[in-house]
Scaffold this motif. Structure first.
Motif, PDB file in Angstrom:
ATOM      1  N   GLN A 148     -46.188  -8.501 -14.389  1.00 16.50           N
ATOM      2  CA  GLN A 148     -46.949  -9.744 -14.352  1.00 16.50           C
ATOM      3  C   GLN A 148     -48.068  -9.723 -15.388  1.00 16.50           C
ATOM      4  O   GLN A 148     -48.260 -10.661 -16.150  1.00 16.50           O
ATOM      5  CB  GLN A 148     -47.540  -9.976 -12.953  1.00 16.50           C
ATOM      6  CG  GLN A 148     -46.518 -10.493 -11.960  1.00 16.50           C
ATOM      7  CD  GLN A 148     -47.101 -10.539 -10.554  1.00 16.50           C
ATOM      8  OE1 GLN A 148     -48.305 -10.347 -10.348  1.00 16.50           O
ATOM      9  NE2 GLN A 148     -46.255 -10.850  -9.604  1.00 16.50           N
ATOM     10  N   LEU A 149     -48.756  -8.573 -15.380  1.00 19.93           N
ATOM     11  CA  LEU A 149     -49.862  -8.416 -16.330  1.00 19.93           C
ATOM     12  C   LEU A 149     -49.383  -8.613 -17.762  1.00 19.93           C
ATOM     13  O   LEU A 149     -49.967  -9.359 -18.548  1.00 19.93           O
ATOM     14  CB  LEU A 149     -50.480  -7.026 -16.179  1.00 19.93           C
ATOM     15  CG  LEU A 149     -51.649  -6.938 -15.189  1.00 19.93           C
ATOM     16  CD1 LEU A 149     -51.971  -5.490 -14.897  1.00 19.93           C
ATOM     17  CD2 LEU A 149     -52.872  -7.647 -15.745  1.00 19.93           C
ATOM     18  N   ILE A 150     -48.282  -7.911 -18.055  1.00 19.76           N
ATOM     19  CA  ILE A 150     -47.747  -7.995 -19.414  1.00 19.76           C
ATOM     20  C   ILE A 150     -47.369  -9.441 -19.753  1.00 19.76           C
ATOM     21  O   ILE A 150     -47.667  -9.959 -20.831  1.00 19.76           O
ATOM     22  CB  ILE A 150     -46.525  -7.061 -19.564  1.00 19.76           C
ATOM     23  CG1 ILE A 150     -47.013  -5.591 -19.566  1.00 19.76           C
ATOM     24  CG2 ILE A 150     -45.779  -7.367 -20.863  1.00 19.76           C
ATOM     25  CD1 ILE A 150     -45.936  -4.592 -19.423  1.00 19.76           C
ATOM     26  N   ALA A 151     -46.711  -9.971 -18.725  1.00 17.18           N
ATOM     27  CA  ALA A 151     -46.281 -11.358 -18.973  1.00 17.18           C
ATOM     28  C   ALA A 151     -47.491 -12.234 -19.277  1.00 17.18           C
ATOM     29  O   ALA A 151     -47.513 -13.021 -20.235  1.00 17.18           O
ATOM     30  CB  ALA A 151     -45.525 -11.876 -17.755  1.00 17.18           C
ATOM     31  N   GLU A 152     -48.535 -11.991 -18.455  1.00 22.57           N
ATOM     32  CA  GLU A 152     -49.783 -12.737 -18.707  1.00 22.57           C
ATOM     33  C   GLU A 152     -50.331 -12.444 -20.084  1.00 22.57           C
ATOM     34  O   GLU A 152     -50.715 -13.338 -20.839  1.00 22.57           O
ATOM     35  CB  GLU A 152     -50.826 -12.369 -17.649  1.00 22.57           C
ATOM     36  CG  GLU A 152     -50.607 -13.078 -16.327  1.00 22.57           C
ATOM     37  CD  GLU A 152     -51.591 -12.589 -15.284  1.00 22.57           C
ATOM     38  OE1 GLU A 152     -52.650 -12.009 -15.660  1.00 22.57           O
ATOM     39  OE2 GLU A 152     -51.299 -12.757 -14.088  1.00 22.57           O
ATOM     40  N   GLN A 153     -50.302 -11.148 -20.388  1.00 22.56           N
ATOM     41  CA  GLN A 153     -50.800 -10.709 -21.693  1.00 22.56           C
ATOM     42  C   GLN A 153     -50.019 -11.412 -22.800  1.00 22.56           C
ATOM     43  O   GLN A 153     -50.583 -11.905 -23.778  1.00 22.56           O
ATOM     44  CB  GLN A 153     -50.623  -9.182 -21.818  1.00 22.56           C
ATOM     45  CG  GLN A 153     -51.474  -8.380 -20.846  1.00 22.56           C
ATOM     46  CD  GLN A 153     -52.656  -7.773 -21.539  1.00 22.56           C
ATOM     47  OE1 GLN A 153     -52.626  -7.594 -22.763  1.00 22.56           O
ATOM     48  NE2 GLN A 153     -53.723  -7.535 -20.803  1.00 22.56           N
ATOM     49  N   GLU A 154     -48.686 -11.302 -22.589  1.00 22.43           N
ATOM     50  CA  GLU A 154     -47.829 -11.931 -23.597  1.00 22.43           C
ATOM     51  C   GLU A 154     -48.181 -13.391 -23.768  1.00 22.43           C
ATOM     52  O   GLU A 154     -48.301 -13.923 -24.859  1.00 22.43           O
ATOM     53  CB  GLU A 154     -46.367 -11.796 -23.156  1.00 22.43           C
ATOM     54  CG  GLU A 154     -45.610 -10.841 -24.060  1.00 22.43           C
ATOM     55  CD  GLU A 154     -44.142 -10.818 -23.727  1.00 22.43           C
ATOM     56  OE1 GLU A 154     -43.599 -11.830 -23.257  1.00 22.43           O
ATOM     57  OE2 GLU A 154     -43.536  -9.747 -23.942  1.00 22.43           O
ATOM     58  N   ALA A 155     -48.306 -13.856 -22.565  1.00 24.45           N
ATOM     59  CA  ALA A 155     -48.652 -15.288 -22.610  1.00 24.45           C
ATOM     60  C   ALA A 155     -49.940 -15.493 -23.385  1.00 24.45           C
ATOM     61  O   ALA A 155     -50.117 -16.452 -24.128  1.00 24.45           O
ATOM     62  CB  ALA A 155     -48.749 -15.814 -21.194  1.00 24.45           C
ATOM     63  N   LEU A 156     -50.868 -14.525 -23.166  1.00 19.65           N
ATOM     64  CA  LEU A 156     -52.167 -14.638 -23.829  1.00 19.65           C
ATOM     65  C   LEU A 156     -52.114 -14.198 -25.277  1.00 19.65           C
ATOM     66  O   LEU A 156     -52.575 -14.894 -26.172  1.00 19.65           O
ATOM     67  CB  LEU A 156     -53.202 -13.794 -23.086  1.00 19.65           C
ATOM     68  CG  LEU A 156     -53.644 -14.329 -21.721  1.00 19.65           C
ATOM     69  CD1 LEU A 156     -54.466 -13.299 -20.996  1.00 19.65           C
ATOM     70  CD2 LEU A 156     -54.443 -15.628 -21.890  1.00 19.65           C
ATOM     71  N   TYR A 157     -51.540 -12.939 -25.516  1.00 22.08           N
ATOM     72  CA  TYR A 157     -51.705 -12.325 -26.838  1.00 22.08           C
ATOM     73  C   TYR A 157     -50.403 -12.131 -27.602  1.00 22.08           C
ATOM     74  O   TYR A 157     -50.384 -11.711 -28.717  1.00 22.08           O
ATOM     75  CB  TYR A 157     -52.358 -10.946 -26.700  1.00 22.08           C
ATOM     76  CG  TYR A 157     -53.646 -10.989 -25.953  1.00 22.08           C
ATOM     77  CD1 TYR A 157     -53.763 -10.406 -24.674  1.00 22.08           C
ATOM     78  CD2 TYR A 157     -54.754 -11.643 -26.485  1.00 22.08           C
ATOM     79  CE1 TYR A 157     -54.963 -10.438 -24.002  1.00 22.08           C
ATOM     80  CE2 TYR A 157     -55.937 -11.689 -25.776  1.00 22.08           C
ATOM     81  CZ  TYR A 157     -56.043 -11.077 -24.529  1.00 22.08           C
ATOM     82  OH  TYR A 157     -57.211 -11.132 -23.885  1.00 22.08           O
ATOM     83  N   GLY A 158     -49.280 -12.257 -27.047  1.00 21.85           N
ATOM     84  CA  GLY A 158     -48.049 -11.986 -27.771  1.00 21.85           C
ATOM     85  C   GLY A 158     -47.263 -10.880 -27.094  1.00 21.85           C
ATOM     86  O   GLY A 158     -47.544 -10.480 -25.978  1.00 21.85           O
ATOM     87  N   SER A 159     -46.209 -10.374 -27.855  1.00 24.41           N
ATOM     88  CA  SER A 159     -45.332  -9.372 -27.199  1.00 24.41           C
ATOM     89  C   SER A 159     -46.017  -8.018 -27.089  1.00 24.41           C
ATOM     90  O   SER A 159     -46.887  -7.643 -27.858  1.00 24.41           O
ATOM     91  CB  SER A 159     -44.034  -9.222 -27.983  1.00 24.41           C
ATOM     92  OG  SER A 159     -44.343  -8.691 -29.255  1.00 24.41           O
ATOM     93  N   LYS A 160     -45.542  -7.328 -26.153  1.00 20.96           N
ATOM     94  CA  LYS A 160     -46.119  -5.998 -25.847  1.00 20.96           C
ATOM     95  C   LYS A 160     -45.006  -4.970 -25.814  1.00 20.96           C
ATOM     96  O   LYS A 160     -43.817  -5.317 -25.781  1.00 20.96           O
ATOM     97  CB  LYS A 160     -46.810  -6.031 -24.459  1.00 20.96           C
ATOM     98  CG  LYS A 160     -48.080  -6.799 -24.525  1.00 20.96           C
ATOM     99  CD  LYS A 160     -49.161  -6.055 -25.345  1.00 20.96           C
ATOM    100  CE  LYS A 160     -50.328  -6.993 -25.428  1.00 20.96           C
ATOM    101  NZ  LYS A 160     -51.003  -7.240 -26.563  1.00 20.96           N
ATOM    102  N   PRO A 161     -45.328  -3.740 -25.770  1.00 18.63           N
ATOM    103  CA  PRO A 161     -44.285  -2.714 -25.713  1.00 18.63           C
ATOM    104  C   PRO A 161     -43.423  -2.863 -24.452  1.00 18.63           C
ATOM    105  O   PRO A 161     -43.849  -3.430 -23.458  1.00 18.63           O
ATOM    106  CB  PRO A 161     -45.056  -1.386 -25.646  1.00 18.63           C
ATOM    107  CG  PRO A 161     -46.448  -1.728 -25.314  1.00 18.63           C
ATOM    108  CD  PRO A 161     -46.669  -3.134 -25.840  1.00 18.63           C
ATOM    109  N   SER A 162     -42.177  -2.303 -24.621  1.00 20.25           N
ATOM    110  CA  SER A 162     -41.183  -2.510 -23.559  1.00 20.25           C
ATOM    111  C   SER A 162     -41.639  -1.900 -22.253  1.00 20.25           C
ATOM    112  O   SER A 162     -42.201  -0.799 -22.234  1.00 20.25           O
ATOM    113  CB  SER A 162     -39.833  -1.944 -23.999  1.00 20.25           C
ATOM    114  OG  SER A 162     -39.646  -0.657 -23.437  1.00 20.25           O
ATOM    115  N   PRO A 163     -41.432  -2.629 -21.170  1.00 25.11           N
ATOM    116  CA  PRO A 163     -41.863  -2.123 -19.874  1.00 25.11           C
ATOM    117  C   PRO A 163     -41.046  -0.907 -19.433  1.00 25.11           C
ATOM    118  O   PRO A 163     -41.399  -0.212 -18.500  1.00 25.11           O
ATOM    119  CB  PRO A 163     -41.646  -3.299 -18.909  1.00 25.11           C
ATOM    120  CG  PRO A 163     -40.606  -4.136 -19.565  1.00 25.11           C
ATOM    121  CD  PRO A 163     -40.750  -3.958 -21.048  1.00 25.11           C
TER     122      PRO A 163
END
Lengths: 313, 710
Positions: free
Chosen positions: B487-502
């Motif tokens: 969820q956090l990542i998704a939020e992050q992504e939503a906020l900042y872009g893609s992130k490393p693979s979960p």
């Protein structure tokens, strides 16, 4: 209680009640004089196995000897030198030492009584002076140590002391010893006896050895005639040795206790054996004192040249 | 034809008278004188006559006396000899003149006297003989009468006969005695031969005269009694020894039976065993009952006994290992080793009878077998469960392995295995449940706890369940955490872009997983590693885990010397990072650890035989290198201390909690040499005075006489 074997000889009745210090046969009869730690000197007639006389002294009697069949001399831990007259039952004091007197001998050659004491002196006494007020002491001679044993033969006197000293005197000139020697044995001297032929003496030590010595050192180089002699040890055995052939001729069956003293009768037919604990292991319980007189068979004492086997003991 | 002499005399007398007359006439004698002279003449003549007559009378009297004497003597002799007198004087009988009579009687008398002497000699002979034999019978040394007494008044034939009879009786007695003695000696000889005794010596002791067959032998009652007694005594000895020998033979036979001794060995003693039921008189062989022989047989019996004992020992050891094997297979605790070792020692020293021990062991074994049988079903289930657990942990790891779906060699196999494992894992709860209920039933039936290698199975199952629950929780937490992260990542992504693979797990995740890893990893946790657990909830787990480790590892009995579990488990890669060789900070090194490390040197300790040991060993195995160093140091310390103060070593070395097999510190004792050395120094310092025995004796005597010393 161990029983001596029947071949031990006749056991004398009324033996002393404490250790026997010495016993002697008379030169003239089969009387036996016995001195004992029970403070008594006893005279036995061996042929009838009876007690002929008993003399009570002030302390343990350490030695005794005959003068003739009617009297003898005794010395002991009360420091006194006594003459005892058997038939009459009386005794005189010839004199005194300062410490217990260990040995006494009578010299027929000199007519004197010789005594050796733990006060490191040898004294000579004239027994004829005993009954009178005159002084009986003829001389006193200082020794290097306490006198343990002495022996007379002819005019010679051999004195053995503590510290393994041996002094040889000529009775005619007692001012100084003829020879001063040291025992060739390594252990304390127990007893010294001169050869009847007067050529030397035998010394025994507490180790159980006997050394044969000669007076004249040049004689030692010559043919030595040791003769046969008997020794008795604290192991309860009496051995007869042939000195010349250096063999043991005979061993009598074990006696109940240590052999305290031995004496041959005048004709060599009898041997008196004192079986009595000699305190070599200090105070301990021991067999009662006993005196055995056995016949000496010729076969036992005749020298055996090497050809013959020893008889069965 | 001579003239009658009397007439002649008368004539001469007359002529003389006439002559006288003439003379008188010549002389002129008076009548009175002549008468006187004639009267005198008459008287003198009368005297002469009288004398002559007296003489004749005396002669007659003598004769009579002689006859009477002779008759008396004759009578006496005859009466003594018991014979009728030949000649009986009868007063009326006229033999004639006295002289004739005397002449008759004297030769008779002579004759009788001669006969008497002969008879007397006969008596003497017999009596002497009697005396001799009596002496023989009474025995030597008895008093010998010099002259046998003869009763002079009875020399009759009757008496002689009597004496002869007596003599014969004595002779018979003597020969009887000789015979008795001979018989006894024979018996004695036989006994001596059998008993191996010296016949001559034995006989000599009874009576020395019996040893010489030629010489005179004592026949006295005393001798015979003694001989009889000797025979009896030897007979008793013979019987005693025979019984002893028979007992020995019996024992021998028993032992042979017991141990199936080969016939060749038995042959040697055949001659003894054949006599096992013999009676006394049947044993006649020489030395067959001698002391030496009996000792020889005894020695053999002892030897056989020892063989039996050692065989017994072997048996005991065998039985014991059988017992242990059964126990091991069925995961029951065996009898403690130390007790069995003590028992073996006791057997060896003969205190305990091996047969008893064997019996006990047999009983024990059969009991154990019974129990094993009853445990069989449950044990099978336990095995299944345990293997399921293994698969479970394997599965855990597999699941963590990110590469598991990569195609590689054997990937399909692992896939297959994983599927199987998943199935198994699903069945696990049911399995556990079934197992637990079965165990409860079993326990109720038997009335005892079902132990698996010393631990209650139910507890193990319980622990497992707990663990499982925790694991589930953990998983849930992780999933939740993952979800959260996602969820956090998704939020992050939503906020900042893609992130490393979960899929890449954070380092931190490993840690908790690590700590709650499968039972396998738990088992390998060292004390030190165990302390590395994360916070509070785990802390509790730690302690339990530690315990469980202990429990499970002992349960598994899987630890071998190398410290690896017997069921292969691949090491958790992360675990490897924590090198077990490095001591973790804050992990305690207790003296127990130190000491038990020292135990490594001794192989016996490596086999865990108690819980506490196991814990220690785990820890010690975890840090092997350190152990060596510490051991070395200890040893060095020991050596140093020993060189300085040998007696104090014991106190310096820490006493381990485990039964120590540390070599017992050398207790050195001063050697006699040391003492001698000391003694040798003494004479130099102090004088040694020698004393003779007499001096010592006197000193002792005075001491005991002195009133001062009590």
């Amino acid at each position: 209680m161990s029983q001596p074997p029947p071949s031990a000889g006749r056991e004398l009745a009324n033996p002393p009640s404490d250790g026997i210090s010495n016993l002697r046969f008379s030169n003239t009869s089969d009387h036996l004089l016995v001195s004992s730690w029970d403070k008594r000197v006893r005279l036995y007639d061996v042929s009838t196995n009876s007690l002929k006389g008993e003399f009570l002294h002030g302390g343990a009697v350490l030695d005794c000897c005959f003068h003739d069949d009617s009297s003898g001399f005794s010395v002991g831990s009360d420091n006194k030198v006594r003459r005892i007259v058997f038939n009459v039952g009386k005794e005189d004091v010839l004199g005194m030492h300062e410490k217990p007197v260990r040995c006494v001998e009578y010299s027929y050659a000199a007519g004197q009584v010789i005594t050796g004491s733990w006060d490191k002196t040898v004294k000579c006494w004239d027994p004829r002076g005993a009954s009178g007020p005159e002084r009986t002491q003829v001389g006193t001679y200082l020794q290097p140590e306490r006198v343990y044993s002495l022996s007379l033969v002819g005019n010679r006197l051999v004195v053995a002391t503590a510290g393994r000293h041996v002094n040889i005197y000529d009775l005619r000139n007692m001012s100084q010893p003829e020879q001063r020697r040291e025992s060739s044995l390594k252990y304390q001297t127990r007893c010294v006896r001169s050869y009847p032929n007067g050529t030397g003496y035998a010394l025994s030590s507490v180790e159980g050895r006997v050394a044969m010595e000669f007076f004249d050192l040049s004689e030692a180089a010559q043919a030595k005639n040791y003769g046969t002699f008997a020794t008795g040890g604290c192991d309860g055995f009496v051995n007869i040795w042939d000195g010349n052939n250096k063999k043991r001729l005979y061993q009598y069956s074990k006696y109940p206790s240590s052999i305290a003293a031995l004496s041959f009768s005048r004709d060599g037919q009898l041997l008196a054996v004192a079986s009595s604990y000699t305190f070599e292991e200090g105070e301990k319980s021991h067999e009662p004192e006993a005196i055995f007189v056995r016949n000496v068979n010729e076969i036992e004492v005749k020298p055996k040249p090497k050809a013959y086997p020893n008889p069965a003991a | 034809m001579a003239k009658d002499p009397i007439l002649q005399v008368e004539t001469t007398c007359g002529s003389l008278l006439y002559k006288n007359q003439i003379i008188w006439d010549e002389v002129g004698e008076t009548e009175t004188d002549r008468d006187k002279m004639l009267l005198e003449l008459e008287r003198e003549c009368l005297e002469v006559y009288r004398r002559k007559v007296d003489k004749a009378n005396r002669c007659r009297a003598q004769l009579r006396q002689a006859i009477a004497d002779a008759e008396a003597e004759l009578a006496s002799i005859c009466s003594a000899m018991g014979e009728r007198p030949v000649h009986i004087r009868q007063s009326d009988q006229s033999v004639g003149s006295l002289k004739l009579e005397l002449g008759k009687i004297l030769p008779e008398l002579e004759e009788m006297q001669k006969r008497k002497i002969e008879r007397r000699n006969q008596f003497l002979l017999v009596l002497e003989e009697v005396e001799n034999i009596t002496n023989d019978i009474k025995g030597q040394g008895e008093h010998v009468l010099s002259k046998p007494p003869i009763d002079e008044t009875d020399l009759s034939m009757r008496k002689l006969e009597e004496l002869n009879c007596h003599l014969q009786a004595l002779q018979k007695e003597k020969s009887d005695r000789v015979e008795t003695i001979r018989k006894h000696l024979c018996t004695l000889y036989s006994h001596c031969s059998v008993l191996g005794m010296d016949f001559n010596e034995v006989v000599r002791q009874v009576n020395p005269t019996l040893t010489d067959p030629e010489g005179p032998r004592s026949l006295s009652d005393h001798t015979i009694d003694n001989l009889d007694a000797a025979v009896q005594k030897l007979r008793e000895v013979k019987i005693q020894r025979m019984q002893k020998l028979q007992d020995l033979a019996t024992t021998m036979l028993e032992l042979w039976n017991l141990m199936d001794t080969p016939i060749e060995e038995q042959q040697e003693y055949q001659h003894i065993t054949c006599n096992i039921a013999a009676s006394e008189h049947e044993i006649t062989q020489a030395n067959s009952l001698s002391e030496d022989f009996i000792k020889y047989v005894e020695a053999e019996v002892v030897r056989l006994g020892e063989v039996k004992a050692s065989k017994m020992k072997e048996l005991v050891v065998k039985k014991r290992s059988e017992l242990e094997e059964i126990c091991r297979k069925t995961h029951m605790l065996p009898v403690s080793d130390s007790a069995m070792d003590q028992t073996i020692v006791a057997i060896e020293s003969g205190i305990v009878d091996a047969t008893l021990v064997l019996e006990h062991l047999e009983q024990h074994i059969s009991k154990v077998k019974e129990e094993a049988l009853s445990r069989k079903e449950i044990l099978e289930k336990v095995e299944k469960w345990l293997s399921a657990c293994d698969e479970e942990s394997w599965l855990e790891e597999y699941n963590r392995d990110d590469n598991r779906y990569n195609a590689g060699r054997g990937a399909h196999l692992t896939l297959k295995r994983a599927e199987k494992a998943r199935n198994l894992v699903n069945k696990l709860p049911v399995m556990v449940e079934a197992l637990a209920s079965k165990t409860i039933v079993w326990e109720r039936e038997k009335g005892i706890e079902f132990l698996y290698d010393g631990i209650r199975l139910l507890s193990m199952l319980e622990e497992y369940n707990l663990l499982r629950q925790e694991r589930e929780e953990e998983h849930r937490r992780q999933r939740d955490h993952k979800k959260l992260q996602g969820q956090l990542i998704a939020e992050q992504e939503a906020l900042y872009g893609s992130k490393p693979s979960p899929s890449k797990p954070l380092g931190g995740k490993k840690a908790p997983r690590m700590s709650t890893g499968g039972t396998a990893t738990n088992r390998r946790l060292s004390l030190g590693a165990g302390m590395h657990q994360t916070p509070k909830p785990n802390k509790k787990a730690d302690q339990r885990q530690v315990q469980v480790d202990g429990a499970l590892s002992t349960g598994r009995r899987g630890l071998d010397v190398a410290g690896l579990p017997s069921r292969k488990q691949s090491m958790n890669p992360c675990e490897q990072l924590q090198s077990p060789l490095v001591r973790k900070p804050f992990s305690p090194i207790s003296t127990t650890v130190v000491a038990s490390k020292a135990n490594i040197a001794t192989p016996q300790q490596l086999v865990p035989n108690s819980k506490s040991n196991a814990v220690n060993e785990i820890s010690s195995f975890a840090t092997p290198v350190k152990n060596n160093n510490i051991i070395k140091k200890l040893e060095e310390e020991k050596m140093m201390m020993m060189m300085q103060t040998p007696k104090n070593v014991a106190s310096m070395i820490p006493i381990p909690s485990t039964p120590a097999t540390i070599s017992v510190p050398m207790q050195t004792a001063p050697t006699p040499l040391n003492n001698n050395n000391n003694a040798r120094f003494l004479p130099e310092k102090a004088e040694v005075i020698e004393y003779s025995f007499e001096e010592r004796r006197l000193a002792f005597m005075l001491q005991s006489e002195s009133p001062i010393h009590v």
